[in-house]
Design a protein around this motif. Structure first.
Motif: not given
Length: 196
Positions: A26-29, A42-44, A48-51
């Motif tokens: 459940d860590a936050s992006m 940049t992370l996205l 692009p998705t949590r998955e």
């Protein structure tokens, strides 16, 4: 991938691994981006998705577990290889809170991004088990699905604070159940095998 892009990707993955180890699945992006000292965009761009992020994290670990089975198969006796690999697998599923649900559902879902890596882990575990069964040291009524389920169950137990102090004992109980009961003369040898 360019060298600088690869460096950024590896950095984000390393930070994500640390955050997920601390906070679970459940860590936050946003927290991952902040701790990596980058913007969320940049992370996205990389994940692009949590998955997609969890796919990258889990696949590298699952692939390492598959490779470890190959190494153990050539360097250890069948029973030692199985116990060592099983311990590695349990350690992996205990490393991220909540990962058991991810891999358990991915294992049965061919559309999941984690399916291929989970299937590979299942296959090598079954192969190590078959080697030990052929040698006569593992129970014949256990199969690869059972092994995967037991590994997942031990990982889930570690997420439960009441069982955490008994995690090593529970590993020994479950691992001992996979093997054929040793005669009294072989009891010390079997205990040593599980302690490795």
């Amino acid at each position: 991938m360019r060298a600088d892009a690869k460096k950024n990707y590896d950095h984000l993955l390393a930070v994500a691994r640390d955050v997920v180890t601390e906070d679970g699945v459940d860590a936050s992006m946003r927290d991952i981006a902040r701790r990596a000292d980058v913007g969320l965009a940049t992370l996205l761009r990389h994940f692009p998705t949590r998955e997609a992020l969890f796919e990258a994290l889990m696949c590298s670990n699952l692939d390492a577990l598959t490779q470890k089975a190959d190494e153990l198969e050539t360097s250890k006796s069948p029973d030692e290889a199985l116990v060592s690999w099983f311990r590695e697998g349990v350690t992996f599923v205990q490393s991220y809170r909540g990962v058991v649900d991810l891999i358990a559902s991915a294992h049965a879902d061919p559309d999941s991004a984690l399916y291929t890596s989970c299937a590979a882990v299942h296959t090598v575990g079954a192969r190590l088990l078959l080697r030990a069964q052929a040698e006569g040291t593992a129970r014949a009524d256990v199969n690869g699905d059972d092994l995967f389920a037991l590994m997942s169950a031990l990982g889930w137990l570690a997420d439960q604070s009441a069982f955490t102090p008994r995690a090593d004992h529970l590993f020994h109980v479950i691992a001992s159940a996979i093997f054929i009961s040793p005669s009294s003369n072989d009891a010390k040898k079997a205990r040593g095998r599980l302690d490795r």
